[in-house]
Design a protein around this motif. Structure first.
Motif, PDB file in Angstrom:
ATOM      1  N   VAL A  92      36.319  -7.934  75.774  1.00 51.91           N
ATOM      2  CA  VAL A  92      36.982  -7.827  74.463  1.00 51.91           C
ATOM      3  C   VAL A  92      36.665  -9.049  73.615  1.00 51.91           C
ATOM      4  CG1 VAL A  92      39.254  -7.842  73.328  1.00 51.91           C
ATOM      5  CG2 VAL A  92      38.797  -6.261  75.220  1.00 51.91           C
ATOM      6  N   CYS A 127      42.897  -5.716  67.129  1.00 53.17           N
ATOM      7  CA  CYS A 127      44.105  -4.898  66.943  1.00 53.17           C
ATOM      8  C   CYS A 127      43.794  -3.679  66.093  1.00 53.17           C
ATOM      9  CB  CYS A 127      45.199  -5.714  66.267  1.00 53.17           C
ATOM     10  SG  CYS A 127      45.620  -7.234  67.116  1.00 53.17           S
ATOM     11  N   LEU A 128      43.301  -2.633  66.733  1.00 53.24           N
ATOM     12  CA  LEU A 128      43.016  -1.378  66.035  1.00 53.24           C
ATOM     13  C   LEU A 128      44.074  -0.329  66.399  1.00 53.24           C
ATOM     14  CD1 LEU A 128      41.107   0.358  64.266  1.00 53.24           C
ATOM     15  CD2 LEU A 128      39.834   0.912  66.338  1.00 53.24           C
ATOM     16  N   GLN A 162      49.256  -1.400  69.207  1.00 51.32           N
ATOM     17  CA  GLN A 162      49.529  -1.030  70.602  1.00 51.32           C
ATOM     18  C   GLN A 162      48.312  -1.368  71.460  1.00 51.32           C
ATOM     19  OE1 GLN A 162      52.125  -0.184  72.012  1.00 51.32           O
ATOM     20  NE2 GLN A 162      51.690   1.075  73.782  1.00 51.32           N
ATOM     21  N   VAL A 164      46.998  -4.188  72.858  1.00 53.07           N
ATOM     22  CA  VAL A 164      46.109  -5.269  72.419  1.00 53.07           C
ATOM     23  C   VAL A 164      45.750  -6.154  73.622  1.00 53.07           C
ATOM     24  CG1 VAL A 164      45.855  -7.275  70.908  1.00 53.07           C
ATOM     25  CG2 VAL A 164      47.065  -5.230  70.095  1.00 53.07           C
ATOM     26  N   ILE A 365      40.913   2.259  84.343  1.00 50.76           N
ATOM     27  CA  ILE A 365      40.974   1.981  82.902  1.00 50.76           C
ATOM     28  C   ILE A 365      39.628   2.213  82.222  1.00 50.76           C
ATOM     29  CG2 ILE A 365      40.504  -0.530  83.131  1.00 50.76           C
ATOM     30  CD1 ILE A 365      42.671   1.257  80.472  1.00 50.76           C
ATOM     31  N   THR A 372      37.794   7.292  75.373  1.00 52.73           N
ATOM     32  CA  THR A 372      38.009   7.997  76.650  1.00 52.73           C
ATOM     33  C   THR A 372      36.736   8.764  77.049  1.00 52.73           C
ATOM     34  OG1 THR A 372      38.778   9.979  75.508  1.00 52.73           O
ATOM     35  CG2 THR A 372      40.468   8.339  76.090  1.00 52.73           C
ATOM     36  N   ILE A 375      36.083  11.520  74.672  1.00 50.42           N
ATOM     37  CA  ILE A 375      35.462  11.085  73.404  1.00 50.42           C
ATOM     38  C   ILE A 375      33.971  10.798  73.625  1.00 50.42           C
ATOM     39  CG2 ILE A 375      35.458   9.245  71.639  1.00 50.42           C
ATOM     40  CD1 ILE A 375      37.803  11.322  71.393  1.00 50.42           C
TER      41      ILE A 375
HETATM   42  C1  LIG Z   1      44.676  -1.554  79.188  1.00 47.23           C
HETATM   43  C2  LIG Z   1      44.274  -1.143  77.809  1.00 47.23           C
HETATM   44  C3  LIG Z   1      43.664  -2.051  76.965  1.00 47.23           C
HETATM   45  C4  LIG Z   1      43.328  -1.692  75.666  1.00 47.23           C
HETATM   46  N1  LIG Z   1      42.814  -2.639  74.806  1.00 47.23           N
HETATM   47  C5  LIG Z   1      42.696  -2.348  73.483  1.00 47.23           C
HETATM   48  C6  LIG Z   1      42.414  -3.377  72.531  1.00 47.23           C
HETATM   49  O1  LIG Z   1      42.195  -4.543  72.874  1.00 47.23           O
HETATM   50  N2  LIG Z   1      42.406  -3.053  71.198  1.00 47.23           N
HETATM   51  C7  LIG Z   1      42.634  -1.780  70.758  1.00 47.23           C
HETATM   52  O2  LIG Z   1      42.621  -1.554  69.552  1.00 47.23           O
HETATM   53  N3  LIG Z   1      42.900  -0.766  71.643  1.00 47.23           N
HETATM   54  C8  LIG Z   1      42.953  -1.034  72.980  1.00 47.23           C
HETATM   55  N4  LIG Z   1      43.259  -0.035  73.890  1.00 47.23           N
HETATM   56  C9  LIG Z   1      43.487   1.307  73.395  1.00 47.23           C
HETATM   57  C10 LIG Z   1      42.496   2.337  73.898  1.00 47.23           C
HETATM   58  O3  LIG Z   1      41.268   2.180  73.259  1.00 47.23           O
HETATM   59  C11 LIG Z   1      43.146   3.713  73.681  1.00 47.23           C
HETATM   60  O4  LIG Z   1      44.186   3.825  74.645  1.00 47.23           O
HETATM   61  C12 LIG Z   1      42.163   4.846  73.849  1.00 47.23           C
HETATM   62  O5  LIG Z   1      41.222   4.832  72.798  1.00 47.23           O
HETATM   63  C13 LIG Z   1      42.859   6.205  73.860  1.00 47.23           C
HETATM   64  O6  LIG Z   1      43.827   6.326  72.861  1.00 47.23           O
HETATM   65  P1  LIG Z   1      45.299   6.824  73.254  1.00 47.23           P
HETATM   66  O7  LIG Z   1      45.759   6.011  74.394  1.00 47.23           O
HETATM   67  O8  LIG Z   1      46.142   6.838  72.040  1.00 47.23           O
HETATM   68  O9  LIG Z   1      45.097   8.300  73.781  1.00 47.23           O
HETATM   69  P2  LIG Z   1      44.949   9.630  72.865  1.00 47.23           P
HETATM   70  O10 LIG Z   1      43.948   9.420  71.814  1.00 47.23           O
HETATM   71  O11 LIG Z   1      46.313  10.083  72.479  1.00 47.23           O
HETATM   72  O12 LIG Z   1      44.354  10.637  73.939  1.00 47.23           O
HETATM   73  C14 LIG Z   1      45.151  11.337  74.896  1.00 47.23           C
HETATM   74  C15 LIG Z   1      44.234  12.321  75.610  1.00 47.23           C
HETATM   75  O13 LIG Z   1      43.708  13.278  74.664  1.00 47.23           O
HETATM   76  C16 LIG Z   1      42.289  13.242  74.689  1.00 47.23           C
HETATM   77  N5  LIG Z   1      41.785  13.477  73.337  1.00 47.23           N
HETATM   78  C17 LIG Z   1      42.139  12.866  72.173  1.00 47.23           C
HETATM   79  N6  LIG Z   1      41.421  13.331  71.157  1.00 47.23           N
HETATM   80  C18 LIG Z   1      40.595  14.278  71.655  1.00 47.23           C
HETATM   81  C19 LIG Z   1      39.595  15.134  71.096  1.00 47.23           C
HETATM   82  N7  LIG Z   1      39.287  15.114  69.798  1.00 47.23           N
HETATM   83  N8  LIG Z   1      38.956  15.982  71.928  1.00 47.23           N
HETATM   84  C20 LIG Z   1      39.236  15.998  73.253  1.00 47.23           C
HETATM   85  N9  LIG Z   1      40.148  15.211  73.840  1.00 47.23           N
HETATM   86  C21 LIG Z   1      40.828  14.371  73.061  1.00 47.23           C
HETATM   87  C22 LIG Z   1      41.924  11.873  75.215  1.00 47.23           C
HETATM   88  O14 LIG Z   1      40.625  11.849  75.773  1.00 47.23           O
HETATM   89  C23 LIG Z   1      43.011  11.657  76.255  1.00 47.23           C
HETATM   90  O15 LIG Z   1      42.674  12.320  77.442  1.00 47.23           O
HETATM   91  C24 LIG Z   1      43.560  -0.368  75.211  1.00 47.23           C
HETATM   92  C25 LIG Z   1      44.147   0.564  76.084  1.00 47.23           C
HETATM   93  C26 LIG Z   1      44.529   0.180  77.346  1.00 47.23           C
HETATM   94  C27 LIG Z   1      45.220   1.201  78.231  1.00 47.23           C
END
Ligand SMILES: Cc1cc2nc3c(=O)[nH]c(=O)nc-3n(C[C@H](O)[C@H](O)[C@H](O)COP(=O)(O)OP(=O)(O)OC[C@H]3O[C@@H](n4cnc5c(N)ncnc54)[C@H](O)[C@@H]3O)c2cc1C
Length: 384
Positions: A92, A127-128, A162, A164, A365, A372, A375
């Motif tokens: 990161v 922080c996105l 969230q 971060v 993770i 994910t 994605i």
């Molecule tokens: C330990 C940890 C560290 C992180 N660090 C950072 C960081 O430093 N900065 C930051 O900004 N973020 C960070 N993140 C956030 C991370 O990038 C998000 O958790 C991730 O992008 C998924 O978003 P969400 O958790 O809201 O899940 P959601 O987007 O709600 O997804 C839930 C489920 O739905 C699926 N899904 C969603 N949209 C679609 C679609 N269009 N088609 C098919 N399936 C879909 C997903 O694949 C997943 O299975 C972190 C997360 C964790 C757990």
């Protein structure tokens, strides 16, 4: 020396070997303890900085240690093999802490932040994500409103961030917010925020399944006043900046996944050689030998995808699909390899006393952050 080494340059081998020596001596012996503690000690982060691991994407003119993308991936694999949480901090910080300032910063912003970021004196955060905006990364609610004019102008940020990474430790955070709600995706902007600014607070440190020593935090922005000069790029360039290093970021997480899987594989090999059942080391039972063969093969396939994407990126060839393929395959492989490593350990693999349980928790993770697996498949299918 594995035969993959033959394809590495002298410099890449040197970077990899230095990272391996450091990681095995200074990180691996403590990783279980840090996992239980839920924190990385300052001393470990300081050592990573001294070794140049925190400036690997920044050129020497700013004090960084950039060579190429493959050297960075090799170093991340090594750090992850010793301590996955340290690799999360490193990834990161380098990829979404340093790079946006390098690419979009004004000379004054670069001068102010880069020399301290590359040494690790200041750790970066990104922080996105927000509670309602994850995969749909542009659906932000955090609002930035401009006050004043000229040199006196400042933005006031309000909202919640969230997940971060480095949230507690970071001295600098790149924060994304809505500056013009009427423009939708084009109404987002990025800000460089000194985390000691009043109104920037850590609301909560999350309790996690894995990478527990990496601090993942919810951040509240409450009347956080940011000088206008701290806007990164132009107003409206927020999403472009947020998505600008996806290739590099995903190659990094893929390398982290390979490192975690390798640690699990090494533990499984060692255990299979010493555990006796039915009068023989279990590696001599064909089912276990074949399991190890499959693990080794898939791990090498994952590593080759990472190296391929990293080489393309170094050559300046667009590789968003290849980076997604590497991230998808390496993260799914890491979970699978770690699961098999537990199977080879039998009941002992299920105990926290053995490292493979931690590797399995840590690997999980990599299928979630930086996009994910679902994605990644969207990205790959769009590029077919
Ligand atoms: C330990 C940890 C560290 C992180 N660090 C950072 C960081 O430093 N900065 C930051 O900004 N973020 C960070 N993140 C956030 C991370 O990038 C998000 O958790 C991730 O992008 C998924 O978003 P969400 O958790 O809201 O899940 P959601 O987007 O709600 O997804 C839930 C489920 O739905 C699926 N899904 C969603 N949209 C679609 C679609 N269009 N088609 C098919 N399936 C879909 C997903 O694949 C997943 O299975 C972190 C997360 C964790 C757990």
């Amino acid at each position: 020396m594995s035969n993959m080494d033959a394809l590495l340059s002298e410099d890449q081998r040197m970077v990899r070997d230095a990272a391996r020596t450091f990681s095995q001596a200074q990180l691996a012996p403590h990783a279980a303890e840090w996992d239980k503690l839920g924190a990385l000690p300052e001393s470990a982060v300081k050592q990573m900085g001294e070794l140049g691991l925190l400036g690997m994407l920044v050129p020497a003119e700013w004090g960084g240690t950039r060579t190429d993308d493959l050297a960075y991936a090799l170093a991340l694999e090594e750090v992850a093999a010793g301590c996955a949480s340290s690799a999360t901090l490193m990834s990161v910080h380098n990829s979404v802490g340093c790079v946006p300032i390098l690419k979009f910063g004004t000379p004054a912003q670069q001068q102010h932040w880069l020399p301290r970021l590359v040494t690790g004196e200041v750790i970066g955060a990104f922080c996105l994500t927000e509670p309602h905006s994850g995969s749909e990364a542009h659906a932000l609610k955090t609002r930035a409103v401009l006050h004043g004019t000229g040199a006196e102008a400042y933005w006031v940020l309000n909202g919640s961030k969230q997940f971060v990474t480095n949230g507690e430790r970071a001295g600098m955070a790149i924060v994304f917010a809505v500056t013009d709600p009427a423009l939708g995706k084009k109404g987002l902007s990025a800000f460089i925020v000194d985390t000691s600014t009043p109104g920037f607070t850590v609301a909560r440190k999350e309790a996690k399944m894995g990478i527990r020593a990496s601090d993942t935090c919810a951040i509240t922005l409450d009347g956080c006043r940011v000088p206008a000069a701290n806007m990164l790029g132009q107003a409206g360039e927020g999403l472009k900046i947020a998505l600008s290093n996806l290739e590099g970021g995903r190659i990094g997480i893929a390398a982290q996944a390979v490192g975690i899987a390798r640690a699990a594989m090494d533990a499984a090999k060692a255990y299979a050689a010493e555990r006796l059942q039915f009068g023989a080391p279990i590696e001599q039972h064909q089912a276990i030998g074949h399991m190890l063969a499959d693990m080794h093969t898939r791990l090498n396939a994952a590593r080759l995808l990472v190296h391929h994407a990293a080489r393309l990126r170094t050559a300046g060839v667009p590789c968003i699909s290849e980076a997604s393929q590497a991230k998808l395959f390496a993260s799914e492989t890491a979970e699978w390899v770690c699961s098999k490593a537990i199977q080879i350990h039998g009941g002992y693999g299920y105990l926290e006393d053995y490292a493979v349980a931690r590797h399995y928790r840590d690997a999980r993770i990599t299928q979630i952050y930086e996009g994910t697996s679902e994605i990644q498949k969207i990205v790959i299918s769009r590029h077919l």
